[in-house]
Motif scaffolding. Structure first.
Motif, mmCIF file in Angstrom:
data_model
loop_
_atom_site.group_PDB
_atom_site.id
_atom_site.type_symbol
_atom_site.label_atom_id
_atom_site.label_comp_id
_atom_site.label_asym_id
_atom_site.label_seq_id
_atom_site.Cartn_x
_atom_site.Cartn_y
_atom_site.Cartn_z
ATOM 1 N N VAL A 95 22.757 -26.448 55.366
ATOM 2 C CA VAL A 95 23.360 -25.718 56.480
ATOM 3 C C VAL A 95 23.959 -24.419 55.961
ATOM 4 O O VAL A 95 24.175 -24.266 54.766
ATOM 5 N N LEU A 96 24.232 -23.503 56.865
ATOM 6 C CA LEU A 96 24.894 -22.259 56.502
ATOM 7 C C LEU A 96 26.358 -22.370 56.879
ATOM 8 O O LEU A 96 26.690 -22.591 58.049
ATOM 9 N N LYS A 97 27.246 -22.288 55.884
ATOM 10 C CA LYS A 97 28.694 -22.313 56.125
ATOM 11 C C LYS A 97 29.307 -21.173 55.332
ATOM 12 O O LYS A 97 28.956 -20.970 54.172
ATOM 13 N N TYR A 98 30.216 -20.462 55.950
ATOM 14 C CA TYR A 98 30.903 -19.350 55.290
ATOM 15 C C TYR A 98 29.910 -18.322 54.740
ATOM 16 O O TYR A 98 30.166 -17.673 53.727
ATOM 17 N N GLY A 107 26.755 -35.341 56.130
ATOM 18 C CA GLY A 107 27.669 -34.469 56.852
ATOM 19 C C GLY A 107 28.862 -33.977 56.055
ATOM 20 O O GLY A 107 29.608 -33.117 56.512
ATOM 21 N N LYS A 108 29.066 -34.481 54.859
ATOM 22 C CA LYS A 108 30.201 -34.085 54.016
ATOM 23 C C LYS A 108 29.740 -33.027 53.010
ATOM 24 O O LYS A 108 28.700 -33.186 52.361
ATOM 25 N N MET A 109 30.495 -31.928 52.874
ATOM 26 C CA MET A 109 30.103 -30.863 51.949
ATOM 27 C C MET A 109 29.940 -31.422 50.539
ATOM 28 O O MET A 109 30.809 -32.132 50.033
ATOM 29 N N TYR A 111 24.567 -19.574 40.840
ATOM 30 C CA TYR A 111 25.108 -20.856 40.401
ATOM 31 C C TYR A 111 25.013 -21.907 41.489
ATOM 32 O O TYR A 111 24.849 -21.599 42.661
ATOM 33 N N ILE A 112 25.116 -23.150 41.042
ATOM 34 C CA ILE A 112 25.268 -24.298 41.938
ATOM 35 C C ILE A 112 26.728 -24.702 41.824
ATOM 36 O O ILE A 112 27.225 -24.926 40.711
ATOM 37 N N ALA A 113 27.415 -24.772 42.943
ATOM 38 C CA ALA A 113 28.804 -25.234 42.950
ATOM 39 C C ALA A 113 28.819 -26.682 43.430
ATOM 40 O O ALA A 113 28.243 -27.003 44.465
ATOM 41 N N ILE A 114 29.469 -27.531 42.661
ATOM 42 C CA ILE A 114 29.632 -28.936 43.021
ATOM 43 C C ILE A 114 31.015 -29.063 43.650
ATOM 44 O O ILE A 114 32.030 -28.815 42.992
ATOM 45 N N VAL A 115 31.056 -29.425 44.924
ATOM 46 C CA VAL A 115 32.318 -29.461 45.665
ATOM 47 C C VAL A 115 33.338 -30.379 44.985
ATOM 48 O O VAL A 115 34.496 -30.026 44.841
ATOM 49 N N GLU A 116 32.931 -31.544 44.549
ATOM 50 C CA GLU A 116 33.847 -32.487 43.896
ATOM 51 C C GLU A 116 33.722 -32.414 42.368
ATOM 52 O O GLU A 116 33.863 -33.417 41.668
ATOM 53 N N GLY A 117 33.496 -31.228 41.849
ATOM 54 C CA GLY A 117 33.321 -31.029 40.416
ATOM 55 C C GLY A 117 34.501 -31.448 39.571
ATOM 56 O O GLY A 117 34.345 -31.729 38.384
ATOM 57 N N LYS A 118 35.687 -31.518 40.152
ATOM 58 C CA LYS A 118 36.873 -31.915 39.385
ATOM 59 C C LYS A 118 36.722 -33.314 38.791
ATOM 60 O O LYS A 118 37.414 -33.660 37.846
ATOM 61 N N GLY A 124 31.930 -44.552 47.297
ATOM 62 C CA GLY A 124 33.164 -44.516 48.082
ATOM 63 C C GLY A 124 34.314 -43.797 47.409
ATOM 64 O O GLY A 124 35.418 -43.744 47.945
ATOM 65 N N ILE A 125 34.083 -43.212 46.217
ATOM 66 C CA ILE A 125 35.137 -42.437 45.560
ATOM 67 C C ILE A 125 35.515 -41.258 46.449
ATOM 68 O O ILE A 125 36.676 -40.913 46.606
ATOM 69 N N ILE A 126 34.486 -40.666 47.079
ATOM 70 C CA ILE A 126 34.697 -39.615 48.068
ATOM 71 C C ILE A 126 34.372 -40.234 49.413
ATOM 72 O O ILE A 126 33.285 -40.737 49.629
ATOM 73 N N LYS A 127 35.317 -40.190 50.309
ATOM 74 C CA LYS A 127 35.138 -40.823 51.625
ATOM 75 C C LYS A 127 34.218 -39.989 52.500
ATOM 76 O O LYS A 127 34.326 -38.777 52.579
ATOM 77 N N ILE A 128 33.311 -40.696 53.152
ATOM 78 C CA ILE A 128 32.371 -40.038 54.079
ATOM 79 C C ILE A 128 32.862 -40.225 55.494
ATOM 80 O O ILE A 128 33.316 -41.251 55.887
#
Length: 120
Positions: free
Chosen positions: A36-39, A48-50, A64-71, A116-120
């Protein structure tokens, strides 16, 4: 979808070809990934979760590829800079894509959502 397609088509080579290749690589990792296109950027969502996005580093002028939950990752090739949550993987368009690294990190990120570490 037209705006998203236009984003890719407006890029200049070699970034255009690189982004199109990365798009295909990302989408083939799991049937639940959508583009999808966001920002103004091409984002990829998992159920549906970034999940990740593609962009160009302002200072380094590298895609680059940015991983949203990269932390959650400690791979040395991921860069955090001043981001609290995301990490990026710079892509050198003068070299072959590091496909194994890309797929490894994408699948590791998908597993955060699946387990489930990141909730959907």
């Amino acid at each position: 979808m037209k705006q998203l397609d236009d984003f890719y088509l407006k890029q200049e080579e070699p970034v255009k070809g690189l982004f199109l290749a990365l798009k295909e690589i990302i989408l083939k990792q799991d049937k639940d990934i959508t583009n999808v296109l966001k920002y103004g950027m091409p984002f990829f969502c998992y159920k549906g979760k970034m999940f990740c996005y593609l962009w160009i580093h302002k200072k380094l002028k590298q895609p680059y590829i940015a991983i949203v939950e990269g932390k959650h990752f400690d791979e040395p090739f991921l860069i955090q800079e001043n981001r609290s949550r995301m990490k990026i993987m710079l892509i050198d368009y003068d070299k072959d894509l590091p496909l194994v690294k890309i797929e490894k990190i994408l699948n590791k990120a998908i597993n955060l959502y699946k387990t489930g570490i990141i909730k959907i």
